[in-house]
Design a protein around this motif. Structure first.
Motif, PDB file in Angstrom:
ATOM      1  N   GLY A   1       9.611  -8.586  10.813  1.00 45.21           N
ATOM      2  CA  GLY A   1       8.683  -9.014  11.220  1.00 45.21           C
ATOM      3  C   GLY A   1       7.762  -7.510  10.559  1.00 45.21           C
ATOM      4  O   GLY A   1       6.467  -7.221   9.428  1.00 45.21           O
ATOM      5  N   LEU A   2       7.538  -6.917  12.065  1.00 43.86           N
ATOM      6  CA  LEU A   2       7.285  -5.218  12.075  1.00 43.86           C
ATOM      7  C   LEU A   2       8.046  -4.468  11.108  1.00 43.86           C
ATOM      8  O   LEU A   2       7.224  -3.451  10.697  1.00 43.86           O
ATOM      9  N   VAL A   3       9.825  -4.284  10.878  1.00 42.34           N
ATOM     10  CA  VAL A   3      10.101  -3.102  10.562  1.00 42.34           C
ATOM     11  C   VAL A   3       9.990  -4.301   8.821  1.00 42.34           C
ATOM     12  O   VAL A   3       9.638  -3.273   8.030  1.00 42.34           O
ATOM     13  N   PHE A   4       9.575  -5.603   8.191  1.00 46.63           N
ATOM     14  CA  PHE A   4       9.043  -5.732   6.768  1.00 46.63           C
ATOM     15  C   PHE A   4       7.381  -4.864   6.892  1.00 46.63           C
ATOM     16  O   PHE A   4       7.062  -4.304   5.780  1.00 46.63           O
ATOM     17  N   GLY A   5       6.754  -4.997   7.260  1.00 47.22           N
ATOM     18  CA  GLY A   5       5.602  -4.642   7.428  1.00 47.22           C
ATOM     19  C   GLY A   5       5.634  -2.873   6.916  1.00 47.22           C
ATOM     20  O   GLY A   5       4.324  -2.384   6.526  1.00 47.22           O
ATOM     21  N   LEU A   6       6.414  -2.621   8.497  1.00 48.69           N
ATOM     22  CA  LEU A   6       5.987  -0.829   8.126  1.00 48.69           C
ATOM     23  C   LEU A   6       6.727  -0.220   6.841  1.00 48.69           C
ATOM     24  O   LEU A   6       6.789   0.137   6.261  1.00 48.69           O
ATOM     25  N   LYS A   7       7.773  -1.366   5.999  1.00 50.36           N
ATOM     26  CA  LYS A   7       8.553  -1.127   5.268  1.00 50.36           C
ATOM     27  C   LYS A   7       7.383  -0.649   3.969  1.00 50.36           C
ATOM     28  O   LYS A   7       7.333   0.254   2.744  1.00 50.36           O
ATOM     29  N   LYS A   8       6.874  -1.936   3.989  1.00 50.27           N
ATOM     30  CA  LYS A   8       5.346  -1.765   2.723  1.00 50.27           C
ATOM     31  C   LYS A   8       4.267  -0.648   3.065  1.00 50.27           C
ATOM     32  O   LYS A   8       3.752  -0.676   2.063  1.00 50.27           O
ATOM     33  N   LEU A   9       4.549  -0.726   4.402  1.00 46.66           N
ATOM     34  CA  LEU A   9       3.767   0.726   4.459  1.00 46.66           C
ATOM     35  C   LEU A   9       3.375   2.025   4.317  1.00 46.66           C
ATOM     36  O   LEU A   9       3.312   2.473   3.469  1.00 46.66           O
ATOM     37  N   ARG A  10       4.970   2.064   3.771  1.00 43.02           N
ATOM     38  CA  ARG A  10       5.438   2.942   3.407  1.00 43.02           C
ATOM     39  C   ARG A  10       5.312   3.605   2.016  1.00 43.02           C
ATOM     40  O   ARG A  10       5.460   4.147   1.344  1.00 43.02           O
ATOM     41  N   GLN A  11       6.119   1.694   1.622  1.00 42.15           N
ATOM     42  CA  GLN A  11       6.428   1.801  -0.205  1.00 42.15           C
ATOM     43  C   GLN A  11       4.155   2.529  -0.545  1.00 42.15           C
ATOM     44  O   GLN A  11       4.031   2.802  -1.781  1.00 42.15           O
TER      45      GLN A  11
END
Length: 69
Positions: A53-63
């Motif tokens: 969930g943390l990795v997915f959240g960071l990916k969405k923030l970068r996008q």
């Protein structure tokens, strides 16, 4: 209308006469006994779920930041 009701009532009565309760259980292991080899720790799965969930959240923030530029 009376026949379907009578059929349902007969099935419920028949199912009730066939049903049996479970016998008494042992109540689980005694306090202080070591865990069995088949016990599964919940911590491993929960930590993997949290990390993903943390990795997915960071990916969405970068996008989102790249789109805003």
């Amino acid at each position: 209308m009376f026949k379907p009701f009578l059929l349902c009532a007969a099935l419920l009565v028949a199912a009730g006469t066939v049903a049996q309760a479970q016998g008494p259980s042992t109540g689980g292991p005694a306090p202080g006994t070591p865990p069995a080899a088949t016990d599964v720790p919940l911590d491993g799965g929960a930590s993997l779920l949290l990390a993903s969930g943390l990795v997915f959240g960071l990916k969405k923030l970068r996008q989102r930041r790249q789109v805003a530029r």
